[in-house]
Design a protein around this motif. Structure first.
Motif, PDB file in Angstrom:
ATOM      1  N   ASP A  59       0.901  -1.344   0.039  1.00 17.41           N
ATOM      2  CA  ASP A  59      -0.036   0.041  -0.072  1.00 17.41           C
ATOM      3  C   ASP A  59       0.790   1.225  -0.096  1.00 17.41           C
ATOM      4  O   ASP A  59       0.595   2.361  -0.783  1.00 17.41           O
ATOM      5  N   LYS A  62       2.331   1.844  -3.407  1.00 21.90           N
ATOM      6  CA  LYS A  62       1.475   2.359  -4.383  1.00 21.90           C
ATOM      7  C   LYS A  62       1.324   3.768  -4.207  1.00 21.90           C
ATOM      8  O   LYS A  62       0.949   4.442  -5.258  1.00 21.90           O
ATOM      9  N   LEU A  65       4.261   5.249  -5.866  1.00 21.57           N
ATOM     10  CA  LEU A  65       4.285   5.062  -7.304  1.00 21.57           C
ATOM     11  C   LEU A  65       3.214   5.998  -7.927  1.00 21.57           C
ATOM     12  O   LEU A  65       3.377   6.721  -8.804  1.00 21.57           O
ATOM     13  N   GLY A  66       1.932   6.111  -7.359  1.00 28.03           N
ATOM     14  CA  GLY A  66       0.824   6.824  -7.567  1.00 28.03           C
ATOM     15  C   GLY A  66       1.477   8.473  -7.527  1.00 28.03           C
ATOM     16  O   GLY A  66       0.888   9.086  -8.498  1.00 28.03           O
ATOM     17  N   LEU A  70       2.787   6.408 -11.662  1.00 28.54           N
ATOM     18  CA  LEU A  70       3.129   5.196 -12.015  1.00 28.54           C
ATOM     19  C   LEU A  70       2.124   4.022 -11.043  1.00 28.54           C
ATOM     20  O   LEU A  70       1.613   4.659 -10.192  1.00 28.54           O
ATOM     21  N   SER A  71       2.250   2.866 -11.297  1.00 32.60           N
ATOM     22  CA  SER A  71       1.514   1.954 -10.530  1.00 32.60           C
ATOM     23  C   SER A  71       2.239   0.652 -10.641  1.00 32.60           C
ATOM     24  O   SER A  71       3.404   0.392 -11.300  1.00 32.60           O
ATOM     25  N   LEU A  72       1.773  -0.440 -10.039  1.00 32.25           N
ATOM     26  CA  LEU A  72       2.620  -1.583  -9.764  1.00 32.25           C
ATOM     27  C   LEU A  72       2.684  -2.231 -11.296  1.00 32.25           C
ATOM     28  O   LEU A  72       3.854  -2.937 -11.234  1.00 32.25           O
ATOM     29  N   GLY A  73       1.981  -1.930 -12.226  1.00 29.91           N
ATOM     30  CA  GLY A  73       2.061  -2.474 -13.571  1.00 29.91           C
ATOM     31  C   GLY A  73       3.349  -1.936 -14.317  1.00 29.91           C
ATOM     32  O   GLY A  73       3.739  -2.662 -15.146  1.00 29.91           O
ATOM     33  N   ASP A  74       3.885  -1.000 -13.683  1.00 26.42           N
ATOM     34  CA  ASP A  74       5.005  -0.196 -14.177  1.00 26.42           C
ATOM     35  C   ASP A  74       6.317  -0.746 -13.477  1.00 26.42           C
ATOM     36  O   ASP A  74       7.489  -0.334 -13.856  1.00 26.42           O
TER      37      ASP A  74
END
Length: 131
Positions: A59, A62, A65-66, A70-74
């Protein structure tokens, strides 16, 4: 010319040491290892157990990243540090895939360590890529 961009995320976890939450270089974003602290209550006790602490760390990652769009997909690479490697490794492995799209796990290294800041069981740092 210095192309580094240093990020401190205002809603991010309070740093437990002097560092930037993230640093960008050449399209890559290096996310500092996060602890299982609550950004809204940094003095609160840590969650109990490896699963709860891992979820809190994710969390927090995230949020960082946010904060940089960005996100976990990056995420391209994760490094995980466990204070009780033999006890917690299987539980971590069972939980880990739930954070990512099926078949799109980042590269990963997991190591056992003798201790972590704030008495945490787990710390995770990430490398992400823009685009």
């Amino acid at each position: 010319m210095n192309d580094l961009i240093h990020h401190m995320i205002s809603s991010g976890p309070r740093p437990v040491a002097p560092f930037s939450h993230a640093v960008e270089a050449g399209g890559f974003v290096f996310i500092t290892g996060q602890m299982p602290t609550d950004p809204a209550a940094p003095e609160a006790p840590l969650p109990e157990g490896i699963e709860a602490q891992t979820r809190r760390v994710i969390d927090n990652l995230k949020v960082v990243l946010g904060g940089v769009g960005l996100s976990l997909g990056d995420v391209t690479m994760a490094r995980i540090y466990l204070t009780h490697f033999e006890r917690d490794y299987a539980a971590l492995n069972a939980l880990w895939p739930s954070f990512f799209e099926p078949g799109k796990l980042p590269a990963r290294t997991t190591v056992g360590v003798t201790a972590l800041a704030v008495g945490a069981l787990v710390e995770i740092d990430l490398v992400a890529r823009r685009g």
